[in-house]
Design a protein around this motif. Structure first.
Motif, PDB file in Angstrom:
ATOM      1  N   ASP A   1       4.852  25.241 -19.636  1.00 18.19           N
ATOM      2  CA  ASP A   1       5.473  25.592 -20.908  1.00 18.19           C
ATOM      3  C   ASP A   1       6.237  24.373 -21.407  1.00 18.19           C
ATOM      4  O   ASP A   1       7.357  24.104 -20.979  1.00 18.19           O
ATOM      5  CB  ASP A   1       6.397  26.793 -20.714  1.00 18.19           C
ATOM      6  N   MET A   2       5.599  23.617 -22.300  1.00 17.32           N
ATOM      7  CA  MET A   2       6.184  22.374 -22.791  1.00 17.32           C
ATOM      8  C   MET A   2       7.250  22.639 -23.852  1.00 17.32           C
ATOM      9  O   MET A   2       7.092  23.527 -24.695  1.00 17.32           O
ATOM     10  CB  MET A   2       5.090  21.488 -23.384  1.00 17.32           C
ATOM     11  N   ALA A   3       8.329  21.839 -23.823  1.00 18.66           N
ATOM     12  CA  ALA A   3       9.457  22.015 -24.750  1.00 18.66           C
ATOM     13  C   ALA A   3       9.943  23.453 -24.677  1.00 18.66           C
ATOM     14  O   ALA A   3      10.066  24.149 -25.687  1.00 18.66           O
ATOM     15  CB  ALA A   3       9.073  21.611 -26.170  1.00 18.66           C
ATOM     16  N   CYS A   4      10.243  23.891 -23.466  1.00 17.94           N
ATOM     17  CA  CYS A   4      10.523  25.312 -23.199  1.00 17.94           C
ATOM     18  C   CYS A   4      11.885  25.760 -23.705  1.00 17.94           C
ATOM     19  O   CYS A   4      12.162  26.961 -23.761  1.00 17.94           O
ATOM     20  CB  CYS A   4      10.403  25.604 -21.714  1.00 17.94           C
ATOM     21  N   GLY A   5      12.774  24.827 -24.046  1.00 18.36           N
ATOM     22  CA  GLY A   5      14.065  25.195 -24.605  1.00 18.36           C
ATOM     23  C   GLY A   5      14.897  26.045 -23.663  1.00 18.36           C
ATOM     24  O   GLY A   5      15.082  25.708 -22.483  1.00 18.36           O
ATOM     25  N   GLU A   6      15.368  27.176 -24.157  1.00 16.16           N
ATOM     26  CA  GLU A   6      16.276  28.052 -23.408  1.00 16.16           C
ATOM     27  C   GLU A   6      15.627  28.644 -22.174  1.00 16.16           C
ATOM     28  O   GLU A   6      16.321  29.033 -21.235  1.00 16.16           O
ATOM     29  CB  GLU A   6      16.760  29.154 -24.360  1.00 16.16           C
ATOM     30  N   GLY A   7      14.288  28.747 -22.159  1.00 17.23           N
ATOM     31  CA  GLY A   7      13.574  29.212 -20.973  1.00 17.23           C
ATOM     32  C   GLY A   7      13.046  30.628 -21.038  1.00 17.23           C
ATOM     33  O   GLY A   7      12.322  31.056 -20.132  1.00 17.23           O
ATOM     34  N   TYR A   8      13.378  31.372 -22.110  1.00 17.94           N
ATOM     35  CA  TYR A   8      12.945  32.778 -22.167  1.00 17.94           C
ATOM     36  C   TYR A   8      11.424  32.894 -22.167  1.00 17.94           C
ATOM     37  O   TYR A   8      10.856  33.815 -21.577  1.00 17.94           O
ATOM     38  CB  TYR A   8      13.538  33.480 -23.387  1.00 17.94           C
ATOM     39  N   GLY A   9      10.728  31.968 -22.830  1.00 20.57           N
ATOM     40  CA  GLY A   9       9.274  32.023 -22.878  1.00 20.57           C
ATOM     41  C   GLY A   9       8.645  31.727 -21.534  1.00 20.57           C
ATOM     42  O   GLY A   9       7.652  32.362 -21.148  1.00 20.57           O
ATOM     43  N   THR A  10       9.209  30.789 -20.817  1.00 25.24           N
ATOM     44  CA  THR A  10       8.745  30.492 -19.461  1.00 25.24           C
ATOM     45  C   THR A  10       8.849  31.735 -18.591  1.00 25.24           C
ATOM     46  O   THR A  10       7.941  32.066 -17.822  1.00 25.24           O
ATOM     47  CB  THR A  10       9.585  29.349 -18.859  1.00 25.24           C
ATOM     48  N   ASP A  11       9.945  32.453 -18.735  1.00 25.45           N
ATOM     49  CA  ASP A  11      10.153  33.683 -17.975  1.00 25.45           C
ATOM     50  C   ASP A  11       9.118  34.749 -18.340  1.00 25.45           C
ATOM     51  O   ASP A  11       8.592  35.446 -17.465  1.00 25.45           O
ATOM     52  CB  ASP A  11      11.564  34.199 -18.236  1.00 25.45           C
ATOM     53  N   VAL A  12       8.806  34.876 -19.624  1.00 27.42           N
ATOM     54  CA  VAL A  12       7.782  35.833 -20.057  1.00 27.42           C
ATOM     55  C   VAL A  12       6.424  35.464 -19.468  1.00 27.42           C
ATOM     56  O   VAL A  12       5.699  36.325 -18.952  1.00 27.42           O
ATOM     57  CB  VAL A  12       7.713  35.884 -21.597  1.00 27.42           C
ATOM     58  N   LEU A  13       6.054  34.202 -19.535  1.00 28.65           N
ATOM     59  CA  LEU A  13       4.772  33.754 -18.989  1.00 28.65           C
ATOM     60  C   LEU A  13       4.685  34.033 -17.494  1.00 28.65           C
ATOM     61  O   LEU A  13       3.620  34.387 -16.974  1.00 28.65           O
ATOM     62  CB  LEU A  13       4.593  32.262 -19.255  1.00 28.65           C
ATOM     63  N   ALA A  14       5.814  33.908 -16.803  1.00 26.19           N
ATOM     64  CA  ALA A  14       5.836  34.111 -15.351  1.00 26.19           C
ATOM     65  C   ALA A  14       5.548  35.551 -14.960  1.00 26.19           C
ATOM     66  O   ALA A  14       5.194  35.822 -13.809  1.00 26.19           O
ATOM     67  CB  ALA A  14       7.185  33.681 -14.783  1.00 26.19           C
ATOM     68  N   GLY A  15       5.669  36.466 -15.902  1.00 26.69           N
ATOM     69  CA  GLY A  15       5.341  37.858 -15.609  1.00 26.69           C
ATOM     70  C   GLY A  15       3.859  38.084 -15.387  1.00 26.69           C
ATOM     71  O   GLY A  15       3.472  39.130 -14.847  1.00 26.69           O
ATOM     72  N   ARG A  16       3.015  37.134 -15.803  1.00 25.90           N
ATOM     73  CA  ARG A  16       1.567  37.271 -15.648  1.00 25.90           C
ATOM     74  C   ARG A  16       0.945  36.106 -14.883  1.00 25.90           C
ATOM     75  O   ARG A  16      -0.027  36.282 -14.153  1.00 25.90           O
ATOM     76  CB  ARG A  16       0.901  37.377 -17.030  1.00 25.90           C
ATOM     77  N   ALA A  17       1.478  34.906 -15.064  1.00 29.07           N
ATOM     78  CA  ALA A  17       0.900  33.712 -14.452  1.00 29.07           C
ATOM     79  C   ALA A  17       1.219  33.637 -12.962  1.00 29.07           C
ATOM     80  O   ALA A  17       2.169  34.264 -12.478  1.00 29.07           O
ATOM     81  CB  ALA A  17       1.425  32.467 -15.161  1.00 29.07           C
ATOM     82  N   THR A  18       0.432  32.853 -12.243  1.00 33.30           N
ATOM     83  CA  THR A  18       0.727  32.594 -10.827  1.00 33.30           C
ATOM     84  C   THR A  18       1.962  31.715 -10.694  1.00 33.30           C
ATOM     85  O   THR A  18       2.836  31.962  -9.859  1.00 33.30           O
ATOM     86  CB  THR A  18      -0.474  31.929 -10.154  1.00 33.30           C
ATOM     87  N   SER A  19       2.031  30.678 -11.530  1.00 38.28           N
ATOM     88  CA  SER A  19       3.195  29.800 -11.535  1.00 38.28           C
ATOM     89  C   SER A  19       3.398  29.262 -12.940  1.00 38.28           C
ATOM     90  O   SER A  19       2.439  29.107 -13.702  1.00 38.28           O
ATOM     91  CB  SER A  19       3.005  28.629 -10.556  1.00 38.28           C
TER      92      SER A  19
END
Length: 254
Positions: free
Chosen positions: A58-76
């Motif tokens: 997750d490039m330019a992830c900022g606050e991190g909420y999107g990274t957390d959402v992606l982690a709900g489905r992705a392996t890493s």
């Protein structure tokens, strides 16, 4: 103070320093920012469903909420951001198995992955084609990049080439964005994000004079104190038709 005048995140976990709005990135937990946050979040959720079992950056992830959402489905998922305050906040707030945060420039991080996510940021960069080439070089065989950007036709004043956002270098029309993506990736699918449900009704009301009516009735503050925090992801929809009227473009690149 009205919650719609607050610019700093509320109710953060213990030990997590809150972030404040600067205009550069959106934030959760700021009621006044809820429209923009949900507008971004719905796209992250859509992408997450397409990243099941993948290693994602997750490039330019900022606050991190999107990274957390992606982690709900992705392996890493690796969230990459160069801003020290945003990086520290994300690292502390979204600690969970399969998630890590790296402080680096978009151009500097290059570990191989199955998917790259780059939302609402390509309009900030001076060298967009080079950035896309970099993402392409990171992808493993069969990999995919998801890139979104606002539609200048619905963001800027009529006839203007750019909005007043000082962080934006270039804002795109649909065909301009498609051409940029096709200059790097052989397979480009372009979708648009649109208002739905109560945001669509609000949009229609504005066309019929709502912005003249609510000040005269003296209900502006109480209405938007209710309306803005009530916006959810269900008030947006992605589709492939009518892209000139889209709020944002979402490109799926292979």
């Amino acid at each position: 103070m009205s919650v719609l005048h607050e610019t700093t995140q509320q109710n953060q976990p213990d030990g997590v320093p809150p972030l404040s709005l600067t205009g550069e990135r959106t934030l959760p937990d700021v009621p006044a920012e809820n429209y923009w946050y949900r507008r971004h979040l719905v796209v992250y959720r859509w992408i997450a469903e397409r990243c099941r079992g993948l290693d994602v950056v997750d490039m330019a992830c900022g606050e991190g909420y999107g990274t957390d959402v992606l982690a709900g489905r992705a392996t890493s998922v690796t969230g990459v951001d160069a801003n020290p305050e945003a990086h520290e906040h994300a690292r502390l707030k979204y600690s969970r198995p399969g998630v890590r945060f790296v402080r680096d420039l978009v151009e500097g991080y290059g570990e191989p992955c199955d998917a790259v996510v780059f939302l609402q940021t390509i309009e900030h960069v001076q060298n967009p084609a080079e950035i896309l080439e970099h993402f392409k070089s990171m992808l493993r065989p069969g990999g995919v990049a998801f890139v979104s950007t606002p539609n200048v036709l619905t963001l800027a004043p009529e006839g203007a080439e750019k909005s007043g956002n000082p962080w934006h270098v270039k804002e795109y029309r649909a065909e301009e964005f498609r051409a940029l993506c096709e200059s790097v990736f052989p397979n480009v699918e372009l979708l648009g994000l649109f208002h739905a449900r109560k945001l669509r009704l609000h949009e229609l009301a504005i066309r019929r004079g709502w912005d003249d009516l609510h000040p005269r009735l003296g209900i502006t503050q109480p209405f938007y104190e209710w309306f803005t925090p009530a916006i959810s992801e269900r008030d947006f929809v992605l589709r492939s038709q009518g892209l000139d009227d889209a709020l944002d473009f979402v490109a799926v690149l292979r």
